[in-house]
Design an enzyme around this catalytic site. Structure first.
Site, PDB file in Angstrom:
ATOM      1  N   LEU A 173      56.116  34.966   6.484  1.00 36.49           N
ATOM      2  CA  LEU A 173      57.136  33.975   6.805  1.00 36.49           C
ATOM      3  C   LEU A 173      58.471  34.616   7.134  1.00 36.49           C
ATOM      4  CD1 LEU A 173      56.499  31.031   4.322  1.00 36.49           C
ATOM      5  CD2 LEU A 173      55.929  31.182   6.735  1.00 36.49           C
ATOM      6  N   CYS A 174      58.419  35.687   7.897  1.00 41.54           N
ATOM      7  CA  CYS A 174      59.677  36.281   8.328  1.00 41.54           C
ATOM      8  C   CYS A 174      59.584  36.617   9.807  1.00 41.54           C
ATOM      9  CB  CYS A 174      60.042  37.497   7.493  1.00 41.54           C
ATOM     10  SG  CYS A 174      58.688  38.621   7.221  1.00 41.54           S
ATOM     11  N   GLY A 175      59.055  35.704  10.584  1.00 44.45           N
ATOM     12  CA  GLY A 175      59.006  35.859  12.028  1.00 44.45           C
ATOM     13  C   GLY A 175      58.111  37.011  12.438  1.00 44.45           C
TER      14      GLY A 175
END
Lengths: 151, 286
Positions: B87-89
């Protein structure tokens, strides 16, 4: 060249720049023994060992505990790159006491023949704890005497 | 056509997702501030250590030191720094892709991997790459000891001539919206860095202990500082990436809610219109 009248002391650790101050005198724990440094000292580079450090500003003394690293001394400057450095007032005496007890236990166990224990590590951690306690003790003693003088 | 109730339910679901992404953004933002501070705080130490090493290298005969010996690169060790969480691109994807390309580019050499961070470890382990070292869960509570451990592995492998070069591949924190992937040579310590010295540094020094011993201690210290710096950069970049990714997600959720609300209103109105028509035509039939 005139002699400098004071030293600029810089102490940095990997986490922060701890001290940047003009001081009159510094004593630091070199691997080959303690070094007292006054302004105008010959350039010097030394490794540090675990031990207490103090610096003086006028009549006030400040105590720190340092461990591992290097110090570079120039006539008007002292730079310390220490792996660990703490001001006396930051030291948690209870925790240091706890560490000392643990380290002593480990050394005892090692003496009793337990080969699982990393002797060097235990020794270093004992040194660190003792230094912290010593520094904290000196700091409070010094603070007390300063207070007395003022009264 | 979906019913009104379905649409309402859908909007509610998107809203609660949005709340989560918003909270995650806030958390990432506060972590980012902290890790950014640490990068800045670590800088003076890194700069001073580099300078001290450079000065000392100029004044001593350094060519013989094992950590400076340049060998033909047959086996290399590459440390890849990824995050522990997703969940950090494209943070993890990018770094893994870059590492994969680096491995392909060195197809005639043996590439060992040192994996730091769960995402990278899982990826490369699943695909059966040769892994020399792995470590997860360091980024939650980053300590200098972690950097020391990693650096010690690099130093040991290199000094024992098991590998001929050590690289660090990590995300550098450029700005909040930008990360840059860097591949840095950790060992052998590049000579070019050591050669440029100003004349003032050539003063006569007293050494305690002797220069050679001192050099022996400073070099590993330098490697540790470099690893530490890379860890901090990566941590800051990860938090920045997560913050932007979660910000985008929150925005997307807002757009989606708007679209769905519009659609829902249309459906509602269509229903009302139909009912009116039914009532009117019913009345006419009488």
């Amino acid at each position: 060249m005139s002699l400098p009248t004071h030293l600029t002391l810089e102490i940095v650790t990997p986490d922060r720049a701890l001290v940047t101050e003009d001081v009159d005198e510094v004593q630091l724990p070199g691997t080959e023994g303690y070094l007292g440094i006054l302004p105008g000292h010959t350039p010097l580079l030394t490794a540090l060992r675990v031990g207490p450090l103090w610096y003086r500003k006028g009549t006030e003394k400040f105590y720190l505990s340092v461990a591992f690293g290097f110090a570079e001394v120039l006539p008007d400057r002292v730079r310390l790159l220490a792996r660990i450095a703490e001001r006396a007032e930051e030291i948690d005496v209870d925790r240091a006491e706890e560490h000392r007890r643990k380290a002593e236990e480990m050394l005892q166990a090692a003496k009793a023949g337990n080969t699982d224990i990393d002797l060097e590590r235990a020794r270093v951690s004992l040194m660190k704890a003792l230094t912290r306690l010593q520094v904290a003790g000196r700091h409070s003693a010094h603070a007390a005497s300063q207070a007395k003088r003022r009264n | 056509m979906p019913s009104l109730i379905d649409l309402r339910r859908r909007i509610r679901a998107v809203k609660s997702t949005q709340q989560i992404t918003k909270a995650m953004k806030m958390i990432a933002a506060s972590r980012l501030r902290k890790s950014q501070e640490r990068v800045v705080n670590a800088r003076p130490f890194a700069i001073e250590a580099m300078r001290m090493l450079r000065d000392l290298a100029a004044r001593t005969d350094a060519s013989s030191h094992p950590l400076l010996a340049v060998r033909e690169e047959k086996t290399v060790l590459a440390f890849v720094l990824t995050a522990d969480k997703g969940l950090c691109g494209s943070f993890n994807t990018n770094i893994i892709k870059a590492a994969g390309q680096a491995i392909l580019a060195r197809s005639n050499q043996m590439v060992m991997l040192g994996l730091i961070g769960r995402k990278g470890r899982d990826f490369f382990r699943r695909r059966g790459y040769p892994v020399a070292y792995e470590r997860v869960n360091v980024f939650q509570h980053l300590k200098f000891e972690d950097a020391e451990d990693i650096a010690n592995v690099a130093i040991e492998e290199y000094a024992a001539a098991k590998v001929d070069a050590v690289y660090l591949i990590y995300n550098e924190f450029k700005s909040v919206i930008q990360q840059r992937i860097v591949a840095e040579k950790l060992l052998p310590i590049p000579r070019a860095d050591l050669n440029e010295v100003d004349a003032a540094a050539r003063m006569d020094y007293i050494y305690e202990p002797d220069p050679a011993t001192l050099f022996d201690r400073i070099l590993p210290g330098h490697v540790r500082v470099q690893v530490w710096h890379a860890l901090l950069e990566s941590a800051a970049a990860e938090n920045a990436a997560r913050m932007t990714a979660m910000d985008a997600a929150t925005k997307n959720a807002t757009d989606m809610i708007d679209g769905l609300t519009l659609y829902m209103n249309k459906v509602r109105q269509a229903g009302i219109t139909r009912e009116i028509i039914e009532v009117v035509s019913g009345a006419q039939a009488l």
